[in-house]
Scaffold this active site. Structure first.
Site, mmCIF file in Angstrom:
data_model
loop_
_atom_site.group_PDB
_atom_site.id
_atom_site.type_symbol
_atom_site.label_atom_id
_atom_site.label_comp_id
_atom_site.label_asym_id
_atom_site.label_seq_id
_atom_site.Cartn_x
_atom_site.Cartn_y
_atom_site.Cartn_z
ATOM 1 N N ASP A 1 -45.524 -6.092 -10.898
ATOM 2 C CA ASP A 1 -45.275 -4.914 -10.075
ATOM 3 C C ASP A 1 -45.018 -5.387 -8.645
ATOM 4 O O ASP A 1 -45.876 -6.017 -8.025
ATOM 5 C CB ASP A 1 -46.493 -3.977 -10.127
ATOM 6 C CG ASP A 1 -46.194 -2.646 -9.454
ATOM 7 O OD1 ASP A 1 -45.004 -2.351 -9.198
ATOM 8 O OD2 ASP A 1 -47.153 -1.901 -9.172
ATOM 9 N N LYS B 1 -40.894 0.992 0.361
ATOM 10 C CA LYS B 1 -41.388 0.419 1.621
ATOM 11 C C LYS B 1 -40.318 -0.410 2.319
ATOM 12 O O LYS B 1 -40.092 -0.263 3.496
ATOM 13 C CB LYS B 1 -42.620 -0.460 1.382
ATOM 14 C CG LYS B 1 -43.451 -0.118 0.185
ATOM 15 C CD LYS B 1 -44.383 1.050 0.398
ATOM 16 C CE LYS B 1 -44.915 1.497 -0.949
ATOM 17 N NZ LYS B 1 -46.093 2.302 -0.911
ATOM 18 N N TRP C 1 -54.129 -1.521 -7.826
ATOM 19 C CA TRP C 1 -53.673 -0.256 -7.228
ATOM 20 C C TRP C 1 -54.246 0.922 -8.008
ATOM 21 O O TRP C 1 -54.217 0.911 -9.254
ATOM 22 C CB TRP C 1 -52.134 -0.243 -7.246
ATOM 23 C CG TRP C 1 -51.509 0.997 -6.692
ATOM 24 C CD1 TRP C 1 -51.839 1.645 -5.536
ATOM 25 C CD2 TRP C 1 -50.426 1.733 -7.277
ATOM 26 N NE1 TRP C 1 -51.011 2.729 -5.363
ATOM 27 C CE2 TRP C 1 -50.144 2.808 -6.404
ATOM 28 C CE3 TRP C 1 -49.651 1.585 -8.431
ATOM 29 C CZ2 TRP C 1 -49.134 3.728 -6.671
ATOM 30 C CZ3 TRP C 1 -48.663 2.495 -8.682
ATOM 31 C CH2 TRP C 1 -48.404 3.564 -7.805
HETATM 32 C C1 LMR Z 1 -50.245 3.345 -1.674
HETATM 33 O O1 LMR Z 1 -50.827 2.575 -2.436
HETATM 34 O O2 LMR Z 1 -50.822 3.886 -0.718
HETATM 35 C C2 LMR Z 1 -48.785 3.638 -1.879
HETATM 36 O O3 LMR Z 1 -48.267 2.827 -2.853
HETATM 37 C C3 LMR Z 1 -48.534 5.072 -2.099
HETATM 38 C C4 LMR Z 1 -48.957 5.540 -3.449
HETATM 39 O O4 LMR Z 1 -48.115 6.075 -4.180
HETATM 40 O O5 LMR Z 1 -50.130 5.390 -3.796
#
Ligand code: LMR
Length: 397
Positions: free
Chosen positions: A210, A245, A129
């Site tokens: 996570d 979510k 992420w």
């Molecule tokens: C995403 O990855 O789009 C979501 O988790 C929102 C964010 O905070 O990045």
């Protein structure tokens, strides 16, 4: 004072929503930030949340501070939801959960706790992420990327990932996605999770799990496999949890940090440190979101309604995945995206270069992350042909 501060670009993910909203074209598709969407592009408030809020508002008598671990009832309820009834680590007093401002807040407190404990480095499978690296770096932790996702097959470089995992030592941290991997949708199987945990048993590193999409892969119990096994088998771990979510509570900022320690005494020390880190940052989390979650999970009617709503959202995303792969097949590029049907959660990666991502944006008004990550919630039977036509065109160039 501020003269030397350079101007930073907008956040790569959150900035997409603004760009999308500013696009004046009548036909456009938002595959950017990870929020759930209905067929007509809305992100509604869950019915279970509305009912819980109505109850809370009529019963509320004060806005006085909540305890630093969050809204009353939240921590117990979320621990039961994640770890299941009667989990041995809970029974042994080896788990403490605290409410945090979203999953990000949990990651930040968790990262600072790891830093205080002398964590050497955090290892994560690539890609991860987009906010993991900056968030952990802000707590002073270096993140080292190791192979994980195989873009060619849409599966995993599992052997390469395991060889990196086998090299970790007791002061290392392994960042894992609890399920619905963001950005790839490619998850570890239960057998692979078992091998990662066995490596942690041998080498003594601590997992940082996570988990932001509980309920979006198979169901609430099956999805919790990694978290439950880690808490059962390993002496130490941190789990960061988001209610954004699965409860649709994005803007309420509600999440949890689970501290799992070797003994009751160890957890008490971890707890005191985490609470002091929270106190030095935001003092205590906002109460409203945590109270909603507690209200839902403590009422059997509301919990049943919420579980149906999560299952419906998950089923719709799975349907969107099937629809996309089938339509891509009809347009002769199905084999390039076939893995999307086998992946989990909101996200998958399209095999696009950054120039092709920009071409989708400019020519078709289709917004996705620069890496080619798409949020499958934005794909539906109303727009899938338009989307696939655009992709077919851009993939040719
Ligand atoms: C995403 O990855 O789009 C979501 O988790 C929102 C964010 O905070 O990045």
């Amino acid at each position: 004072m501020f003269a030397d501060l350079p101007l930073l670009p907008p956040d790569a993910l959150l900035g997409l929503t603004k760009l999308f909203n500013e696009d004046k074209r009548a036909v456009k598709i938002d595959l950017g930030v990870g929020v759930f969407r209905t067929l007509d592009g809305r992100t509604p408030i869950l019915e279970s949340v509305k009912r819980a809020e109505a109850k809370l508002l009529s019963a509320q008598t004060t806005k006085v501070y909540t305890p630093p671990e969050g809204a009353p009832g939240f921590a117990d309820a979320i621990a039961r939801l994640l770890l299941g009834e009667g989990h041995p680590a809970v029974a042994d007093g080896r788990v403490f959960a605290l409410q945090t401002p979203g999953g990000c807040g949990a990651l930040r407190v968790g990262a600072e706790l790891l830093k205080r404990a002398g964590a050497a480095r955090v290892v994560a499978g690539a890609p991860t992420w987009a906010n993991h690296q900056p968030l952990l770096a802000a707590a002073g932790l270096a993140v080292e990327m190791v192979p994980y996702y195989d873009a060619k097959t849409g599966g995993l470089f599992f052997d390469d990932f395991m060889s990196a995992v086998e090299k970790l030592g007791p002061k290392d941290v392994l960042l894992l996605h609890g399920g619905c991997h963001n950005p790839t949708g490619a998850d570890l199987s239960p057998a692979q999770i078992d091998r990662v945990i066995a490596a942690a048993e041998r080498h003594g590193f601590a997992p940082l799990v996570d988990f932001a999409y509980h309920g979006f892969a198979a169901d609430l119990d099956a999805d919790a496999f990694m978290a439950r096994e880690i808490a059962r088998r390993l002496p130490e771990a941190l789990i960061t949890y988001s209610c954004s979510k699965n409860f649709g509570l994005y803007r309420e900022r509600v999440g949890a940090l689970f501290l799992i320690g070797e003994t009751r005494e160890r957890v008490a020390a971890m707890r005191s440190q985490a609470l002091s880190l929270a106190r030095g940052n935001y003092s205590m989390p906002p109460a409203h979101g945590g109270s909603i979650v507690a209200e839902i999970l403590q009422s059997s009617d509301l919990a049943a309604l919420w579980k149906r709503e999560v299952a419906e959202m998950a089923a719709q995303i799975r349907e969107n995945r099937r629809l996309f792969v089938r339509t891509a097949g009809e347009m002769q590029f199905g084999e390039r995206v076939a893995a999307i049907e086998r992946q989990n959660g909101m996200f998958s990666m399209l095999p696009l270069s950054e120039a092709q991502v920009m071409a989708m944006r400019e020519r078709y008004g289709v917004y996705m992350a620069n890496t080619g990550r798409i949020n499958l919630c934005g794909v539906n039977r109303m727009n899938v042909e338009y989307l696939c036509n655009g992709l077919k065109d851009v993939l040719r160039s």
